[in-house]
Design a protein around this motif. Sequence first.
Motif, short mmCIF file in Angstrom:
data_model
loop_
_atom_site.label_atom_id
_atom_site.label_comp_id
_atom_site.label_asym_id
_atom_site.label_seq_id
_atom_site.Cartn_x
_atom_site.Cartn_y
_atom_site.Cartn_z
N LEU A 113 0.83 -1.21 0.00
CA LEU A 113 0.00 0.00 0.00
C LEU A 113 0.86 1.26 0.00
CD1 LEU A 113 -2.79 -1.05 2.53
CD2 LEU A 113 -2.83 -1.16 0.04
N THR A 114 2.02 1.19 0.65
CA THR A 114 2.93 2.34 0.65
C THR A 114 3.47 2.59 -0.76
OG1 THR A 114 3.58 1.85 2.93
CG2 THR A 114 5.01 3.31 1.66
N PHE A 115 3.89 1.54 -1.45
CA PHE A 115 4.35 1.69 -2.83
C PHE A 115 3.21 2.13 -3.75
CE2 PHE A 115 7.94 -1.18 -1.64
CZ PHE A 115 8.97 -0.38 -2.08
N ALA A 116 1.99 1.67 -3.45
CA ALA A 116 0.85 1.97 -4.32
C ALA A 116 0.37 3.40 -4.18
CB ALA A 116 -0.30 1.01 -4.01
N THR A 117 0.64 4.05 -3.05
CA THR A 117 0.09 5.38 -2.79
C THR A 117 0.46 6.39 -3.88
OG1 THR A 117 0.01 4.98 -0.41
CG2 THR A 117 0.04 7.27 -1.14
N PRO A 118 1.75 6.60 -4.20
CA PRO A 118 2.04 7.55 -5.28
C PRO A 118 1.61 7.06 -6.65
CG PRO A 118 4.05 6.46 -4.55
CD PRO A 118 2.98 6.05 -3.59
N LEU A 119 1.60 5.74 -6.86
CA LEU A 119 1.15 5.21 -8.15
C LEU A 119 -0.32 5.52 -8.40
CD1 LEU A 119 2.92 1.72 -8.16
CD2 LEU A 119 3.43 3.64 -9.66
N ILE A 120 -1.14 5.39 -7.36
CA ILE A 120 -2.56 5.67 -7.51
C ILE A 120 -2.78 7.15 -7.78
CG2 ILE A 120 -4.78 5.66 -6.32
CD1 ILE A 120 -3.77 3.21 -4.75
N ALA A 121 -2.10 8.00 -7.01
CA ALA A 121 -2.27 9.45 -7.19
C ALA A 121 -1.88 9.88 -8.60
CB ALA A 121 -1.43 10.20 -6.14
N ALA A 122 -0.71 9.44 -9.06
CA ALA A 122 -0.28 9.82 -10.40
C ALA A 122 -1.16 9.16 -11.46
CB ALA A 122 1.18 9.41 -10.61
N GLY A 123 -1.60 7.93 -11.22
CA GLY A 123 -2.48 7.26 -12.18
C GLY A 123 -3.81 7.97 -12.33
N PHE A 333 6.11 7.64 -15.06
CA PHE A 333 5.89 6.79 -16.24
C PHE A 333 5.11 5.53 -15.87
CE2 PHE A 333 9.68 9.25 -17.49
CZ PHE A 333 9.23 9.78 -18.69
N ASP A 334 5.32 5.00 -14.68
CA ASP A 334 4.52 3.85 -14.25
C ASP A 334 3.04 4.21 -14.15
OD1 ASP A 334 6.77 2.30 -14.11
OD2 ASP A 334 7.05 2.54 -11.94
N ALA A 335 2.76 5.48 -13.88
CA ALA A 335 1.37 5.91 -13.77
C ALA A 335 0.61 5.72 -15.08
CB ALA A 335 1.31 7.38 -13.34
N SER A 344 -8.67 3.95 -17.15
CA SER A 344 -8.91 5.38 -16.89
C SER A 344 -10.14 5.61 -16.01
CB SER A 344 -9.05 6.16 -18.20
OG SER A 344 -7.87 6.06 -18.97
N LYS A 345 -10.53 4.60 -15.25
CA LYS A 345 -11.63 4.73 -14.31
C LYS A 345 -11.07 4.80 -12.89
CE LYS A 345 -14.85 2.28 -17.31
NZ LYS A 345 -15.77 1.13 -17.47
N PRO A 346 -11.59 5.70 -12.05
CA PRO A 346 -10.96 5.94 -10.74
C PRO A 346 -10.73 4.68 -9.92
CG PRO A 346 -12.62 7.61 -11.18
CD PRO A 346 -12.72 6.61 -12.28
N TRP A 347 -11.76 3.86 -9.74
CA TRP A 347 -11.58 2.69 -8.90
C TRP A 347 -10.78 1.60 -9.61
CZ3 TRP A 347 -11.98 3.71 -4.15
CH2 TRP A 347 -12.92 4.65 -3.69
N GLY A 348 -10.83 1.57 -10.92
CA GLY A 348 -9.96 0.67 -11.65
C GLY A 348 -8.49 1.06 -11.48
N ILE A 349 -8.21 2.37 -11.50
CA ILE A 349 -6.85 2.86 -11.27
C ILE A 349 -6.42 2.54 -9.85
CG2 ILE A 349 -5.48 4.96 -11.07
CD1 ILE A 349 -7.14 6.10 -13.40
N PHE A 350 -7.33 2.64 -8.90
CA PHE A 350 -7.01 2.34 -7.50
C PHE A 350 -6.55 0.88 -7.37
CE2 PHE A 350 -8.07 1.11 -3.16
CZ PHE A 350 -7.54 2.17 -2.43
N VAL A 351 -7.29 -0.03 -7.97
CA VAL A 351 -6.93 -1.46 -7.90
C VAL A 351 -5.63 -1.72 -8.67
CG1 VAL A 351 -7.67 -3.79 -8.50
CG2 VAL A 351 -9.33 -2.15 -7.59
N ALA A 352 -5.49 -1.09 -9.84
CA ALA A 352 -4.27 -1.28 -10.62
C ALA A 352 -3.05 -0.76 -9.88
CB ALA A 352 -4.41 -0.59 -11.97
N GLY A 353 -3.21 0.36 -9.18
CA GLY A 353 -2.09 0.90 -8.40
C GLY A 353 -1.66 -0.05 -7.30
N ILE A 354 -2.64 -0.68 -6.64
CA ILE A 354 -2.30 -1.66 -5.59
C ILE A 354 -1.59 -2.87 -6.21
CG2 ILE A 354 -3.28 -3.26 -3.90
CD1 ILE A 354 -5.40 -1.19 -3.30
N LEU A 355 -2.04 -3.30 -7.39
CA LEU A 355 -1.39 -4.43 -8.05
C LEU A 355 0.07 -4.11 -8.37
CD1 LEU A 355 -1.47 -7.21 -9.45
CD2 LEU A 355 -2.26 -6.03 -11.51
N PHE A 356 0.32 -2.93 -8.91
CA PHE A 356 1.69 -2.58 -9.24
C PHE A 356 2.51 -2.29 -7.99
CE2 PHE A 356 0.23 -2.55 -13.46
CZ PHE A 356 1.34 -2.51 -14.29
#
Length: 421
Positions: A113-123, A333-335, A344-356
């Motif tokens: 979740l810590t790694f996912a936090t900036p990924l979700i925001a940028a995504g 770039f990972d975003a 490009s859907k908010p909750w889809g990006i949220f899940v994708a950010g956690i996956l990455f």
Amino acid sequence: MSQATAEAPTPRPTPPGEEPSRFQSAFREIITGSAVISVLAVVLALLVGAILIAITDTDVQKTAGYFFARPGDMLGAIWQSVSGAYSALFQGAIYNFRRPDFATGIKPLTETLTFATPLIAAGLGVGLAFRAGLFNIGGRGQMLIAAACAGYVGFAWNLPPVIHLIVAVLAGLIGGAIWGGIVGLLKARTGAHEVIVTIMLNYVAFYLITFLLRTPGALQAPGSNNPKTPPMQETAIFPDLLGPSYNLHAGFLVVIAATVYVWWLLSRSSLGFKFRAVGENPNAARVAGINVKSMYVYVMLISGGLVGLAGVNQVLGTVTTGFSSGIDAGVGFDAITVALLGRSKPWGIFVAGILFGAFKAGGFAMQAAEGVPIDIVLVVQSLIVLFIAAPPLVRAIFRLPAPGSRPRRAVPNVTQEVTAK
């Protein structure tokens, strides 16, 4: 004398095709939807990653030399290498079963979740621009400017605890929004392509921050020759969510709030409707009375602010001892990958950010435990993008119907009757 005459064939009425049931219609909508394509793209990428893991394993290479004599040895080595690597990936990203208690076993999930936090925001920022028809690949520059603004407030200003953190976060959001707004303004006023502008602004931001980090009295730490800022003050750091034993901080809650905001913006607000209309067809939106040029500016302001939130999380949540010009850590770039995987859907990006985030957290554990190169994880991430960019390929592999297609109906039999008279 009897005569046999053949009457003209009389076809029976064609029975109407059976309409699919409600369950069948719903199931078909699911398997032809974009969400299933995203899931199957991840599955395919993991399968290809398993092949690469097996090929690069030394035990598999040794047993391949006498495969025809003892094939079970090679198959066992393949199973050991792939299962060991993905087991280490899981234990490094979700839960470590080797830990004695739940509190320490769950720590990998908090790292994810810590790694996912900036990924979700940028995504979220990149995905919002996608919905308006813009390709924002300037995440690196927007993150650097936001990090510089938030970091300067974090170490140079003396404010009360709660106010200091709020002001630092706002400074970062404003910095990222301004850097993204420049792109929207140039797009609206001059017609400049946003891809070219964002790429150039990435370089401008990088060299600008590098210069400031080497300039005493700007961002460089006093008395130091290293291009690095002083540490952030305690009053400007995101508080820990689960205590000092975990790296997860309150920035994750801010990202959840940002996800809710983007969902509301796109689904419930008139401004979001205009963004989506411009993204679908700017000419039709212009005819409908929407000021397309203004929408470009607005969407890039918000997109830049969201990407800037990723830089804020890096400075005030993860790297609190000071930062350098590499603070973006490739998140910008990972975003793009996260936004594509999340459709490009908010909750889809949220899940994708956690996956990455899980890939990042588990990749290091996989390398440490099994000796699997961390590059394998990068290959898997790249393959996910490849498969997402080619939905017909995924549908062909899994034999999925095309979206919008209807199930084939059985062709009724037509009999011909011949009557003898």
